[in-house]
Design a protein around this motif. Structure first.
Motif, PDB file in Angstrom:
ATOM      1  N   VAL A 182      87.402 -15.560  85.013  1.00 12.19           N
ATOM      2  CA  VAL A 182      88.191 -15.753  83.795  1.00 12.19           C
ATOM      3  C   VAL A 182      87.976 -14.551  82.885  1.00 12.19           C
ATOM      4  CG1 VAL A 182      88.602 -17.212  81.792  1.00 12.19           C
ATOM      5  CG2 VAL A 182      87.970 -18.250  83.987  1.00 12.19           C
TER       6      VAL A 182
ATOM      7  N   SER B 185      92.254 -11.795  79.183  1.00  9.85           N
ATOM      8  CA  SER B 185      93.707 -11.862  79.389  1.00  9.85           C
ATOM      9  C   SER B 185      94.133 -13.052  80.242  1.00  9.85           C
ATOM     10  CB  SER B 185      94.192 -10.566  80.037  1.00  9.85           C
ATOM     11  OG  SER B 185      93.447 -10.292  81.217  1.00  9.85           O
ATOM     12  N   GLY B 186      93.164 -13.805  80.750  1.00 10.03           N
ATOM     13  CA  GLY B 186      93.466 -14.980  81.561  1.00 10.03           C
ATOM     14  C   GLY B 186      92.904 -14.847  82.971  1.00 10.03           C
TER      15      GLY B 186
ATOM     16  N   TYR C  97      97.560 -15.536  84.155  1.00 17.77           N
ATOM     17  CA  TYR C  97      97.846 -16.881  83.647  1.00 17.77           C
ATOM     18  C   TYR C  97      96.844 -17.174  82.532  1.00 17.77           C
ATOM     19  CZ  TYR C  97     100.636 -17.200  87.871  1.00 17.77           C
ATOM     20  OH  TYR C  97     101.565 -16.958  88.851  1.00 17.77           O
ATOM     21  N   TYR C  98      97.400 -17.588  81.379  1.00 17.43           N
ATOM     22  CA  TYR C  98      96.547 -17.748  80.207  1.00 17.43           C
ATOM     23  C   TYR C  98      96.851 -19.072  79.502  1.00 17.43           C
ATOM     24  CZ  TYR C  98      94.467 -16.997  75.633  1.00 17.43           C
ATOM     25  OH  TYR C  98      93.725 -17.152  74.491  1.00 17.43           O
TER      26      TYR C  98
ATOM     27  N   ILE D 128      91.135 -21.404  77.674  1.00 13.18           N
ATOM     28  CA  ILE D 128      90.304 -20.444  78.398  1.00 13.18           C
ATOM     29  C   ILE D 128      89.229 -19.856  77.473  1.00 13.18           C
ATOM     30  CG2 ILE D 128      90.340 -18.146  79.459  1.00 13.18           C
ATOM     31  CD1 ILE D 128      92.914 -18.899  80.839  1.00 13.18           C
TER      32      ILE D 128
END
Length: 200
Positions: free
Chosen positions: A181, A184-185, A193-194, A198
Motif C-alpha cells: 500500500v 497513491s494507493g 486504486y485508491y 487506505i
C-alpha cells in the motif's frame, strides 16, 4: 505453470458433466470427482509455492512431496501417460511422437487430421475406455476400484467430500501476488486504486 496446476486440481475435484457436454461428449462417463485427502507431488516449484500449500490447507488436503532423487516414486503416473501415448495417441495421423529422433522427417502438421477440439473430444473417449477396462495390476477396472474405495468392510457406502462453492475453490488455487500500500494507493497492472480508508 502455477495456473496449469490450479486448473488441473480444479478439474480433478469438480464434477465434469458440464465440461464434457461443452466438448460434445455428454455420453462419456467420468463420475470421478471430490476433494482428495492427499496430493502426492514431485518437487516442482509450483507445488512448493506458499499459495498452493495455503489453498490445500484451506480445503483440508494433505500434501506430500516425492523424496529428492527418488524419481521411481512417480512411476505409476509415468506408466499411465506412456500407456495412453503408445497405445492410442502416437497412432494418430499428425503425431509428434515422443522426441525428435522418433519423429524423424515426419511432417506432423501436414499429416494432422484433427483440430485441437476434435482431439480433446476423441481423447475424452479414450480416457473413458481406459477407466472401464480391466487393469492388470488392479485386477479390475479403475472405475470399479474407485467405486470399491467408497465401500466399508460391511458393504456400506460413504462418499467423498464435495465442493459447495466451485468459484471460491477455483479462486483459492489461482496464482496470487502480494502488493504494498503506497500513498497513491495500490498498483495493479500499472493502474492505481485508491480509497480514503487506505490512509488508516
Amino acid at each position: 505453470q502455477i495456473m496449469s496446476v490450479a486448473c488441473a486440481v480444479t478439474h480433478a475435484v469438480l464434477p465434469k458433466r458440464r465440461y464434457l457436454k461443452n466438448l460434445g461428449c455428454a455420453d462419456v462417463l467420468h463420475p470421478f470427482y471430490g476433494v482428495p485427502q492427499l496430493l502426492h507431488m514431485d518437487n516442482a516449484r509450483e507445488f512448493r509455492s506458499l499459495a498452493f500449500r495455503k489453498a490445500c490447507a484451506i480445503h483440508g488436503i494433505a500434501t506430500e512431496w516425492r523424496p529428492l532423487g527418488r524419481k521411481h516414486y512417480g512411476g505409476h503416473v509415468e506408466r499411465l501417460i506412456g500407456t495412453m501415448m503408445t497405445s492410442s495417441v502416437h497412432f494418430l495421423p499428425g503425431t509428434t511422437m515422443s522426441n525428435i529422433i522418433q519423429k524423424g522427417d515426419y511432417d506432423s502438421a501436414k499429416n494432422a487430421t484433427m483440430t485441437i477440439g476434435e482431439f480433446t473430444k476423441w481423447f475424452a473417449g479414450e480416457v473413458e475406455m481406459y477407466n472401464y477396462k480391466e487393469h492388470s495390476a488392479l485386477k479390475c477396472s479403475p472405475a470399479k476400484k474407485w467405486e470399491k474405495s467408497f465401500k466399508t468392510q460391511f458393504g456400506e457406502s460413504h462418499y467423498q467430500k464435495l465442493i459447495t462453492d466451485p468459484f471460491k475453490f477455483r479462486l483459492d488455487f489461482m496464482p496470487e501476488k502480494s502488493r504494498t500500500v503506497q500513498r497513491s494507493g495500490i498498483e495493479i497492472f500499472n493502474n492505481f486504486y485508491y480509497a480514503p480508508e487506505i490512509k488508516n
